[in-house]
Design an enzyme around this catalytic site. Structure first.
Site, short mmCIF file in Angstrom:
data_model
loop_
_atom_site.label_atom_id
_atom_site.label_comp_id
_atom_site.label_asym_id
_atom_site.label_seq_id
_atom_site.Cartn_x
_atom_site.Cartn_y
_atom_site.Cartn_z
N GLY A 123 57.80 30.29 15.70
CA GLY A 123 56.81 29.66 16.58
C GLY A 123 57.30 29.43 17.99
O GLY A 123 56.67 28.71 18.76
N ASN A 169 51.58 34.23 6.80
CA ASN A 169 51.64 32.82 6.39
C ASN A 169 50.80 32.01 7.38
O ASN A 169 51.22 31.79 8.50
CB ASN A 169 53.10 32.36 6.39
CG ASN A 169 53.24 30.86 6.17
OD1 ASN A 169 52.30 30.18 5.76
ND2 ASN A 169 54.44 30.34 6.45
N TRP A 170 49.64 31.59 6.92
CA TRP A 170 48.74 30.85 7.82
C TRP A 170 49.22 29.43 8.09
O TRP A 170 48.69 28.76 8.96
CB TRP A 170 47.34 30.79 7.20
CG TRP A 170 46.57 32.08 7.24
CD1 TRP A 170 47.07 33.34 7.46
CD2 TRP A 170 45.16 32.24 7.06
NE1 TRP A 170 46.07 34.26 7.41
CE2 TRP A 170 44.87 33.62 7.16
CE3 TRP A 170 44.11 31.35 6.80
CZ2 TRP A 170 43.58 34.12 7.04
CZ3 TRP A 170 42.82 31.86 6.67
CH2 TRP A 170 42.56 33.23 6.80
N LYS A 171 50.18 28.95 7.32
CA LYS A 171 50.62 27.55 7.43
C LYS A 171 49.38 26.65 7.29
O LYS A 171 48.45 27.01 6.59
CB LYS A 171 51.40 27.32 8.73
CG LYS A 171 52.50 28.39 8.89
CD LYS A 171 53.46 28.09 9.99
CE LYS A 171 54.51 29.21 10.04
NZ LYS A 171 55.56 28.95 11.01
N GLY A 212 53.70 34.42 11.09
CA GLY A 212 52.99 33.15 11.22
C GLY A 212 51.81 33.30 12.15
O GLY A 212 50.76 33.83 11.79
N GLY A 213 51.96 32.84 13.40
CA GLY A 213 50.86 32.78 14.35
C GLY A 213 50.03 34.05 14.46
O GLY A 213 48.80 34.00 14.47
N HIS A 261 60.32 27.66 2.53
CA HIS A 261 60.09 27.88 3.96
C HIS A 261 60.84 26.81 4.75
O HIS A 261 60.93 25.66 4.33
CB HIS A 261 58.59 27.84 4.27
CG HIS A 261 58.29 28.33 5.65
ND1 HIS A 261 58.45 27.53 6.76
CD2 HIS A 261 57.87 29.54 6.10
CE1 HIS A 261 58.14 28.25 7.84
NE2 HIS A 261 57.78 29.47 7.47
N GLU A 265 64.23 34.14 8.11
CA GLU A 265 63.51 33.57 9.24
C GLU A 265 64.43 32.61 9.98
O GLU A 265 64.57 31.44 9.58
CB GLU A 265 62.28 32.79 8.76
CG GLU A 265 61.25 33.62 8.04
CD GLU A 265 59.88 32.93 8.02
OE1 GLU A 265 58.94 33.53 8.52
OE2 GLU A 265 59.78 31.79 7.54
N SER A 306 58.36 34.79 15.10
CA SER A 306 57.75 35.35 16.32
C SER A 306 57.58 36.86 16.26
O SER A 306 57.74 37.54 17.28
CB SER A 306 58.56 34.92 17.57
OG SER A 306 58.49 33.50 17.72
N GLU A 361 60.04 25.09 7.18
CA GLU A 361 59.25 23.88 7.46
C GLU A 361 59.27 22.94 6.27
O GLU A 361 59.28 21.71 6.42
CB GLU A 361 57.82 24.27 7.87
CG GLU A 361 57.81 24.84 9.27
CD GLU A 361 56.74 25.87 9.54
OE1 GLU A 361 55.76 25.94 8.78
OE2 GLU A 361 56.89 26.62 10.53
P1 13P Z 1 55.72 32.64 13.68
O1 13P Z 1 55.42 34.11 13.44
O2 13P Z 1 54.54 31.88 14.18
O3 13P Z 1 56.96 32.47 14.49
O4 13P Z 1 56.04 31.99 12.23
C1 13P Z 1 56.97 32.61 11.40
C2 13P Z 1 56.93 31.94 10.08
O5 13P Z 1 57.39 30.83 9.93
C3 13P Z 1 56.29 32.66 8.97
O6 13P Z 1 56.55 32.05 7.75
#
Ligand code: 13P
Length: 252
Positions: A173, A9-11, A232-233, A95, A167, A211, A97
């Site tokens: 993050g 997920n690149w956000k 994510g990251g 998600h 999650e 993470s 967020e």
């Molecule tokens: P991180 O891997 O950056 O913690 O993000 C997880 C995430 O929210 C994937 O949707």
């Protein structure tokens, strides 16, 4: 047999340059893996078509959010049908967020899941507790309720399009990951909720997110109820994302 999925997920990150440099590299390196992993890239919606073209059908593509509606006067929204039409196989729904920053409710998540499935997309339903909820001993209760409400519109023959991603909000993050044991316990609880709802729970893929990095993925993915990850990251680096794909255990 459950699908083993690693989804990036690149956000709201990335660029055309990143698309051009990363997708081809991930594609060729994932093709050489023999562990059966299904890699999915979930870029910002504007880049979906480019990723689809460069993925060549060898990496699946997803969208980060879809509208509650099929079409109409909803400026700025993108429908599930449009995502499917553009070559997406997956839609993230709910998600944390989106829940926290945009006020998305379980009821809206349920509607979006229904739209995704009706359009032929696989819905990756995201659930997870906050730190406050975990510290109050309410994590399982909160997550179980999210799962139950989010799948309210799933019909009997649509369960094979459902994926659930656990999650924990406090792990996203932050560099903090749930221990493999805690993550496994929550995944088992989610599977039990799905089973109680009459879903074919043993066939539904459950992903862990929060993470996940190359150095902790193998321990998480070795757990019996963890079928892959939502990244994510680390998905913004081809090398890191491929390392995480490689950490999926092969089938015996
Ligand atoms: P991180 O891997 O950056 O913690 O993000 C997880 C995430 O929210 C994937 O949707």
């Amino acid at each position: 047999m459950r699908r083993r999925i690693v989804a990036g997920n690149w956000k709201m990150n990335g660029s055309k340059d990143l698309v051009n440099s990363l997708v081809g590299q991930v594609r060729s390196e994932v093709a050489s893996l023999d562990n059966g992993v299904e890699a999915v890239i979930i870029p910002p919606a504007l880049f979906v078509s480019d990723v689809v073209r460069l993925a060549g059908g060898e990496i699946a593509v997803g969208i980060q959010n879809i509208a509650c509606w099929d079409s109409g006067a909803y400026t700025g929204e993108v429908s599930a049908g449009m995502a499917r039409d553009s070559g997406c196989d997956y839609a993230l729904v709910g998600h944390s967020e989106r829940r926290q920053l945009f006020g998305e409710t379980d009821q809206q998540v349920a509607v979006k899941v229904g739209r995704a499935l009706a359009s032929g997309l696989n819905a990756v339903i995201c659930v997870g507790e906050t730190l406050e909820e975990r510290e109050a001993g309410r994590a399982e209760e909160v997550v179980s309720a999210q799962v139950r409400r989010s799948v309210a519109e799933v019909g009997g023959d649509q369960w094979h399009q459902v994926v659930v991603a656990y999650e924990p909000v406090w792990a996203i993050g932050t560099g903090k990951t749930a221990t493999a044991e805690d993550a496994q316990a929550m995944h088992a609880a989610i599977r039990a909720v799905l089973s109680a709802l009459g879903a074919p729970a043993d066939e539904i893929s459950l992903l862990y997110g929060g993470s996940v990095k190359a150095d902790n993925a193998a321990a998480l993915f070795a757990q019996p109820d963890i079928d892959g990850g939502l990244i994510g990251g680390a998905s913004l680096s081809a090398a890191d994302f491929v390392s995480i794909c490689r950490a999926v255990p092969g089938r015996s």
